[in-house]
Scaffold this active site. Sequence first.
Site, PDB file in Angstrom:
ATOM      1  N   ASN A  55      -4.216 114.450  38.304  1.00 47.59           N
ATOM      2  CA  ASN A  55      -4.680 113.249  37.605  1.00 47.59           C
ATOM      3  C   ASN A  55      -5.966 113.513  36.832  1.00 47.59           C
ATOM      4  O   ASN A  55      -6.121 113.076  35.683  1.00 47.59           O
ATOM      5  CB  ASN A  55      -4.897 112.110  38.612  1.00 47.59           C
ATOM      6  N   ASP A  86       4.063 114.627  50.624  1.00 46.81           N
ATOM      7  CA  ASP A  86       2.855 114.412  49.823  1.00 46.81           C
ATOM      8  C   ASP A  86       2.800 115.440  48.702  1.00 46.81           C
ATOM      9  O   ASP A  86       3.078 116.634  48.932  1.00 46.81           O
ATOM     10  CB  ASP A  86       1.608 114.516  50.694  1.00 46.81           C
ATOM     11  N   GLU A 119       0.802 108.988  46.058  1.00 44.64           N
ATOM     12  CA  GLU A 119       1.617 110.185  45.866  1.00 44.64           C
ATOM     13  C   GLU A 119       2.423 110.534  47.112  1.00 44.64           C
ATOM     14  O   GLU A 119       2.971 111.625  47.214  1.00 44.64           O
ATOM     15  CB  GLU A 119       0.738 111.379  45.472  1.00 44.64           C
TER      16      GLU A 119
END
Length: 276
Positions: A159, A151, A195
Amino acid sequence: MLVLASFSLVSCTVVYLYSVIHHIYFPYEVIGLGILLFLWIFNYPFVWTILIPIITVVLYSIFSLTFQTFQYHNLITIFTLLVTFCIGAFYSLMNGANEYNLFLAFKHAEAQALIDNLTRIFNRRGFIKQLSSIRKITQREKKTNYLAILDIDNFKMINDSYGHDIGDKVIACVAKQLSQLYRRPLDIVARWGGEEFIIYWSEDSPKNSPLTMGQKTCIKMAENSIAVQHQQYLSFTVSLGITQIQDNDLLDEALKRADMALYKAKNNGKNQAIVH
């Protein structure tokens, strides 16, 4: 297919009319070959449908030239059969080419359905399909198998701060680095979703610690940087949860263990690998 079949029947009809108009005395050979021609197009590329028209022409030519007084109409009949055969070959090859192109298109579409559009590595579906065949090989070769969930740390913040375009670049960068780290024939790397990535690899000896590979992955990812704006670069880290897959393990069970290990890695400060 229907269009090609229609063309073949029309061609046979034209040849038949030609034989009648020119008083060819053996039109039933043309009709018979026309039927074979029709079957040929619908059965390409079976060998028998290709051999029968050739054998028909050869046998008729031998009988005409050997057991009959050769006449002009014999030559016309042979010529007519050859023309019909050539028409059939043309349409059959066209049909075969079309079927081959459709086959390639289908295989390409099937392959695309297993690949993630952004990263160009396997998606979840592709991973599961690939894993089913790879596990059989690794079990047969008595290898030690590991599964890891990776991850990207603080991805939501990336973001929110830099935009989804930069987030996509980070995801693509991770995929590229994983493909280089896990590039052996029996390794599988896939984007699990968002992700998260999933990794499957094997070791010849159980003495090879999966933690070493996990730490190497974390170090490699931290060395990367993504250009954002005005000569600014963004670095990022990843966390991994790793588990060993036993021969009788179900995928869901292994995923739960790897997910628990990932949860511990996140809680322990991120940028690390934990083995469960």
